[in-house]
Design a protein around this motif. Sequence first.
Motif, PDB file in Angstrom:
ATOM      1  N   GLN A 138      28.508 -20.957 -18.749  1.00 52.23           N
ATOM      2  CA  GLN A 138      27.722 -20.553 -19.939  1.00 52.23           C
ATOM      3  C   GLN A 138      26.439 -19.697 -19.639  1.00 52.23           C
ATOM      4  N   LYS A 139      26.057 -19.494 -18.542  1.00 53.41           N
ATOM      5  CA  LYS A 139      24.929 -18.621 -18.318  1.00 53.41           C
ATOM      6  C   LYS A 139      25.373 -17.081 -18.375  1.00 53.41           C
ATOM      7  N   PRO A 140      24.620 -16.265 -19.086  1.00 52.80           N
ATOM      8  CA  PRO A 140      25.081 -14.984 -19.215  1.00 52.80           C
ATOM      9  C   PRO A 140      25.494 -14.173 -17.660  1.00 52.80           C
ATOM     10  N   LYS A 141      24.787 -14.295 -16.953  1.00 56.90           N
ATOM     11  CA  LYS A 141      24.937 -13.531 -15.749  1.00 56.90           C
ATOM     12  C   LYS A 141      26.104 -14.154 -14.926  1.00 56.90           C
ATOM     13  N   ALA A 142      26.322 -15.227 -14.930  1.00 58.07           N
ATOM     14  CA  ALA A 142      27.770 -15.799 -14.404  1.00 58.07           C
ATOM     15  C   ALA A 142      28.734 -15.423 -14.993  1.00 58.07           C
ATOM     16  N   ARG A 143      28.623 -15.404 -16.352  1.00 55.96           N
ATOM     17  CA  ARG A 143      29.940 -15.033 -17.139  1.00 55.96           C
ATOM     18  C   ARG A 143      30.158 -13.534 -17.080  1.00 55.96           C
ATOM     19  N   ALA A 144      29.260 -12.737 -16.911  1.00 59.34           N
ATOM     20  CA  ALA A 144      29.378 -11.465 -16.870  1.00 59.34           C
ATOM     21  C   ALA A 144      29.910 -10.901 -15.372  1.00 59.34           C
TER      22      ALA A 144
END
Length: 152
Positions: free
Chosen positions: A72-78
């Motif tokens: 759900q964290k933007p950095k991990a998803r990106a």
Amino acid sequence: MLFWSVLGASIGSALLPLINIEAILAVAVSQAPAATWGLVLAATAGQMIGKILWYWGGMNADRAPWVHKHLQKPKARASLDRWHARAEGRPWFTAGLLFVSASTGIPPYAVTAVLAGMLRVPFWIFMVTGLLGRGLRFCAVVAGTTSLIGLL
């Protein structure tokens, strides 16, 4: 008996990277040079049995609450989306990365096995590249071991 020991140790090594299958294989080959190719086969098969579990874990990783929360964290998803973009529609790139990882350990094969599962890399590509890469790696270990024994 040595075949089954190497097979079991190889499965354990695939699941728990602290177990060094290369060292175990080198010792096994030095003790039974006539069984070299059977031991290479045992190490390769055992590693792939263990890595299949990592691959399957990657396919089902989103079911784990902590993974779902982390993604759900933007950095991990990106990061995952970037890997997906690199792999999608580029089977040769994906196969090449899996083969290099399986044969050299860079990046760590356990990590690429999980990533392959998460990215839904076709199972046959994962298996073929893994068997070839791990087999080549263990042949190199055996060649180095037998060369070293010859020097002694």
